[in-house]
Write a protein that holds these residues in place. Structure first.
Motif, PDB file in Angstrom:
ATOM      1  N   GLY A  31     -21.977  39.859   0.781  1.00  0.00           N
ATOM      2  CA  GLY A  31     -22.152  39.844  -0.662  1.00  0.00           C
ATOM      3  C   GLY A  31     -22.043  38.468  -1.287  1.00  0.00           C
ATOM      4  O   GLY A  31     -22.371  38.300  -2.449  1.00  0.00           O
ATOM      5  N   GLN A  32     -21.575  37.477  -0.533  1.00  0.00           N
ATOM      6  CA  GLN A  32     -21.503  36.124  -1.074  1.00  0.00           C
ATOM      7  C   GLN A  32     -22.881  35.488  -1.031  1.00  0.00           C
ATOM      8  O   GLN A  32     -23.717  35.835  -0.209  1.00  0.00           O
ATOM      9  N   THR A  33     -23.082  34.538  -1.911  1.00  0.00           N
ATOM     10  CA  THR A  33     -24.378  33.888  -1.974  1.00  0.00           C
ATOM     11  C   THR A  33     -24.555  32.902  -0.825  1.00  0.00           C
ATOM     12  O   THR A  33     -23.586  32.394  -0.263  1.00  0.00           O
ATOM     13  N   TYR A  34     -25.797  32.632  -0.513  1.00  0.00           N
ATOM     14  CA  TYR A  34     -26.176  31.689   0.534  1.00  0.00           C
ATOM     15  C   TYR A  34     -25.675  30.289   0.189  1.00  0.00           C
ATOM     16  O   TYR A  34     -25.742  29.853  -0.963  1.00  0.00           O
ATOM     17  N   VAL A  35     -25.192  29.580   1.176  1.00  0.00           N
ATOM     18  CA  VAL A  35     -24.767  28.195   1.015  1.00  0.00           C
ATOM     19  C   VAL A  35     -25.675  27.344   1.895  1.00  0.00           C
ATOM     20  O   VAL A  35     -25.740  27.540   3.108  1.00  0.00           O
ATOM     21  N   SER A  36     -26.384  26.423   1.284  1.00  0.00           N
ATOM     22  CA  SER A  36     -27.329  25.602   2.034  1.00  0.00           C
ATOM     23  C   SER A  36     -26.606  24.483   2.789  1.00  0.00           C
ATOM     24  O   SER A  36     -25.507  24.074   2.412  1.00  0.00           O
ATOM     25  N   PRO A  37     -27.239  23.973   3.841  1.00  0.00           N
ATOM     26  CA  PRO A  37     -26.660  22.839   4.566  1.00  0.00           C
ATOM     27  C   PRO A  37     -26.418  21.630   3.658  1.00  0.00           C
ATOM     28  O   PRO A  37     -25.453  20.899   3.836  1.00  0.00           O
ATOM     29  N   ASN A  38     -27.284  21.428   2.683  1.00  0.00           N
ATOM     30  CA  ASN A  38     -27.111  20.323   1.748  1.00  0.00           C
ATOM     31  C   ASN A  38     -25.802  20.474   0.971  1.00  0.00           C
ATOM     32  O   ASN A  38     -25.094  19.496   0.733  1.00  0.00           O
ATOM     33  N   GLN A  39     -25.469  21.691   0.578  1.00  0.00           N
ATOM     34  CA  GLN A  39     -24.227  21.919  -0.158  1.00  0.00           C
ATOM     35  C   GLN A  39     -23.010  21.638   0.715  1.00  0.00           C
ATOM     36  O   GLN A  39     -22.025  21.064   0.254  1.00  0.00           O
ATOM     37  N   ILE A  40     -23.084  21.994   1.976  1.00  0.00           N
ATOM     38  CA  ILE A  40     -21.991  21.712   2.905  1.00  0.00           C
ATOM     39  C   ILE A  40     -21.868  20.203   3.104  1.00  0.00           C
ATOM     40  O   ILE A  40     -20.760  19.653   3.113  1.00  0.00           O
ATOM     41  N   ALA A  41     -22.996  19.514   3.207  1.00  0.00           N
ATOM     42  CA  ALA A  41     -22.986  18.055   3.346  1.00  0.00           C
ATOM     43  C   ALA A  41     -22.300  17.395   2.161  1.00  0.00           C
ATOM     44  O   ALA A  41     -21.598  16.388   2.326  1.00  0.00           O
TER      45      ALA A  41
END
Length: 96
Positions: A31-41
Protein backbone atom coordinates in the motif's frame (compact mmCIF):
# COMPACT_ATOMS: atom_id res chain seq x y z
CA UNK A 1 7.40 12.82 2.30
CA UNK A 2 9.96 10.18 3.23
CA UNK A 3 12.63 11.54 0.91
CA UNK A 4 12.60 14.97 2.52
CA UNK A 5 12.50 13.44 6.00
CA UNK A 6 15.42 11.11 5.27
CA UNK A 7 17.43 13.92 3.70
CA UNK A 8 16.70 16.26 6.63
CA UNK A 9 17.84 13.62 9.11
CA UNK A 10 20.97 13.04 7.02
CA UNK A 11 22.11 16.65 6.69
CA UNK A 12 21.44 17.41 10.35
CA UNK A 13 23.62 14.58 11.57
CA UNK A 14 20.88 12.11 12.50
CA UNK A 15 22.47 9.27 10.52
CA UNK A 16 20.67 6.41 12.25
CA UNK A 17 17.26 7.98 11.61
CA UNK A 18 18.17 8.65 7.97
CA UNK A 19 19.24 5.02 7.56
CA UNK A 20 15.91 3.87 9.04
CA UNK A 21 14.05 5.98 6.50
CA UNK A 22 16.21 4.53 3.71
CA UNK A 23 15.40 1.02 4.93
CA UNK A 24 11.68 1.84 4.80
CA UNK A 25 12.07 3.34 1.33
CA UNK A 26 13.86 0.25 0.01
CA UNK A 27 11.44 -2.27 1.54
CA UNK A 28 8.01 -0.66 1.18
CA UNK A 29 5.01 -2.21 2.86
CA UNK A 30 1.89 -3.13 0.98
CA UNK A 31 0.00 0.00 0.00
CA UNK A 32 2.97 2.36 0.19
CA UNK A 33 3.83 4.42 -2.82
CA UNK A 34 6.67 3.58 -5.19
CA UNK A 35 10.06 5.04 -4.32
CA UNK A 36 12.30 5.68 -7.31
CA UNK A 37 16.05 5.06 -7.32
CA UNK A 38 16.55 8.80 -7.76
CA UNK A 39 14.72 9.44 -4.48
CA UNK A 40 16.92 6.93 -2.68
CA UNK A 41 20.00 8.59 -4.20
CA UNK A 42 18.86 11.91 -2.73
CA UNK A 43 18.97 10.57 0.83
CA UNK A 44 22.36 8.95 0.28
CA UNK A 45 23.53 12.31 -1.08
CA UNK A 46 22.44 13.96 2.16
CA UNK A 47 24.35 11.35 4.12
CA UNK A 48 27.46 12.14 2.09
CA UNK A 49 27.59 8.52 0.95
CA UNK A 50 28.70 9.27 -2.57
CA UNK A 51 29.23 5.64 -3.56
CA UNK A 52 25.65 4.69 -2.74
CA UNK A 53 24.29 7.95 -4.18
CA UNK A 54 25.95 7.30 -7.53
CA UNK A 55 25.00 3.63 -7.48
CA UNK A 56 21.33 4.63 -7.12
CA UNK A 57 21.67 7.41 -9.70
CA UNK A 58 22.97 4.80 -12.12
CA UNK A 59 19.96 2.61 -11.33
CA UNK A 60 17.74 5.63 -11.93
CA UNK A 61 19.43 6.23 -15.28
CA UNK A 62 19.07 2.59 -16.32
CA UNK A 63 15.40 2.70 -15.34
CA UNK A 64 14.85 5.96 -17.22
CA UNK A 65 13.76 7.74 -14.03
CA UNK A 66 12.30 11.08 -15.08
CA UNK A 67 13.45 12.61 -11.79
CA UNK A 68 16.93 12.83 -13.27
CA UNK A 69 15.77 15.59 -15.61
CA UNK A 70 15.79 17.93 -12.59
CA UNK A 71 19.14 16.90 -11.15
CA UNK A 72 20.89 20.03 -12.41
CA UNK A 73 18.81 22.21 -10.09
CA UNK A 74 17.83 19.65 -7.44
CA UNK A 75 19.02 20.96 -4.04
CA UNK A 76 19.06 17.39 -2.70
CA UNK A 77 22.04 16.79 -5.00
CA UNK A 78 24.11 19.67 -3.60
CA UNK A 79 26.27 17.42 -1.37
CA UNK A 80 27.49 15.41 -4.38
CA UNK A 81 27.45 18.12 -7.03
CA UNK A 82 31.24 18.73 -6.86
CA UNK A 83 32.06 15.06 -7.54
CA UNK A 84 33.20 14.54 -11.17
CA UNK A 85 30.73 11.65 -11.44
CA UNK A 86 27.90 14.16 -11.08
CA UNK A 87 28.98 15.99 -14.24
CA UNK A 88 29.33 12.63 -15.99
CA UNK A 89 25.79 11.65 -14.98
CA UNK A 90 24.43 14.99 -16.18
CA UNK A 91 26.04 14.36 -19.57
CA UNK A 92 24.52 10.88 -19.72
CA UNK A 93 21.10 12.37 -18.95
CA UNK A 94 21.64 15.08 -21.56
CA UNK A 95 21.79 18.07 -19.21
CA UNK A 96 25.30 19.28 -20.09
Amino acid sequence: NRVALGYAYAVTGHRDEALKVLQQMQTPEVGQTYVSPNQIARVYSGLGDKEQAFLWLQKAFEGRDDGLTRMKVDPFMDPIRSDPRFADMMKKVGLE
